[in-house]
Design an enzyme around this catalytic site. Structure first.
Site, PDB file in Angstrom:
ATOM      1  N   CYS A  19       0.861  -1.181   0.000  1.00 44.08           N
ATOM      2  CA  CYS A  19       0.000   0.000   0.000  1.00 44.08           C
ATOM      3  C   CYS A  19       0.898   1.232   0.000  1.00 44.08           C
ATOM      4  O   CYS A  19       2.055   1.154  -0.396  1.00 44.08           O
ATOM      5  CB  CYS A  19      -0.992  -0.015   1.165  1.00 44.08           C
ATOM      6  SG  CYS A  19      -0.265   0.160   2.809  1.00 44.08           S
ATOM      7  N   ARG A  25      -3.552  -0.670   5.233  1.00 49.46           N
ATOM      8  CA  ARG A  25      -4.086  -1.734   4.377  1.00 49.46           C
ATOM      9  C   ARG A  25      -3.169  -2.933   4.215  1.00 49.46           C
ATOM     10  O   ARG A  25      -3.597  -4.078   4.422  1.00 49.46           O
ATOM     11  CB  ARG A  25      -4.433  -1.166   2.996  1.00 49.46           C
ATOM     12  CG  ARG A  25      -5.527  -0.144   3.042  1.00 49.46           C
ATOM     13  CD  ARG A  25      -5.686   0.560   1.716  1.00 49.46           C
ATOM     14  NE  ARG A  25      -4.520   1.423   1.479  1.00 49.46           N
ATOM     15  CZ  ARG A  25      -4.286   2.067   0.348  1.00 49.46           C
ATOM     16  NH1 ARG A  25      -5.116   1.912  -0.675  1.00 49.46           N
ATOM     17  NH2 ARG A  25      -3.239   2.851   0.216  1.00 49.46           N
ATOM     18  N   ASP A 140      -7.951   3.616   0.863  1.00 51.40           N
ATOM     19  CA  ASP A 140      -7.115   3.995   1.994  1.00 51.40           C
ATOM     20  C   ASP A 140      -7.998   4.589   3.099  1.00 51.40           C
ATOM     21  O   ASP A 140      -8.619   5.625   2.903  1.00 51.40           O
ATOM     22  CB  ASP A 140      -6.075   5.019   1.550  1.00 51.40           C
ATOM     23  CG  ASP A 140      -5.002   5.261   2.597  1.00 51.40           C
ATOM     24  OD1 ASP A 140      -5.184   4.855   3.763  1.00 51.40           O
ATOM     25  OD2 ASP A 140      -3.974   5.861   2.240  1.00 51.40           O
TER      26      ASP A 140
END
Length: 177
Positions: A19, A25, A140
């Site tokens: 990420c 994440r 996100d």
């Protein structure tokens, strides 16, 4: 979706989850996928790690909201953020970006186009719930509230189950390499 062949047939199948900052994440996906693989008997046959394309969180722990979402569901939360190293293209069998921006960044980091090839994909593409119609990205949650982390966890769990199913089909349960 077929999995790429292992780069090293004698070692574990290596998966990198990526990420932006490696505090939300990708570490959530790492913990969920690691747990799913252990339950499927593939813990020794598949190695999972995570990283970010950005370097501002290097050395930090997981975002407390991400850790809280994992903890509620019984997942591990130990983590130290790190940045993706382009040399890993030669070492990872599968590199899974959480979103298109990080996917594009990974393409730019690849030593050459063949390095990424079919080894670079979107993680959520393994989710059986997508059905080809939904957005293949894991958004996100960093700038939102705790509910965003719960939503991301659900997306990650779905993609992890789909990927684990493909790994079991490819390597069998309790595979040893």
């Amino acid at each position: 979706m077929s999995l790429p062949d292992p780069l090293d047939p004698t070692g574990p199948y290596r998966i990198a989850l990526v990420c932006l900052g490696n505090i939300c994440r990708s570490p959530m996906a790492e913990k969920v996928l690691t747990a799913d693989l252990a339950r499927a008997g593939l813990g020794g046959a598949v190695a999972v790690d995570s990283s970010g394309t950005g370097g501002w969180h290097i050395g930090m722990g997981m975002d407390p909201r991400a850790a809280a979402a994992l903890r509620v569901h019984g997942y591990a939360t130990d983590h130290t953020a790190r940045r993706f190293d382009p040399a890993w293209f030669a070492e990872r069998d599968l590199i899974l970006a959480m979103d298109l921006d990080n996917f594009d960044e990974l393409v730019q980091l690849a030593p050459d186009p063949a390095s990424a090839g079919d080894r670079l994909r979107l993680f959520r593409g393994f989710s059986p719930k997508l059905g080809g119609a939904a957005n293949p990205e894991v958004p996100d949650p960093y700038y939102g509230g705790e509910d965003g982390f719960s939503n991301v966890l659900g997306m990650v769990e779905s993609a992890s189950k789909g990927l684990t199913g493909e790994l079991v089909a490819r390597f069998g349960r309790r595979a040893a390499r």
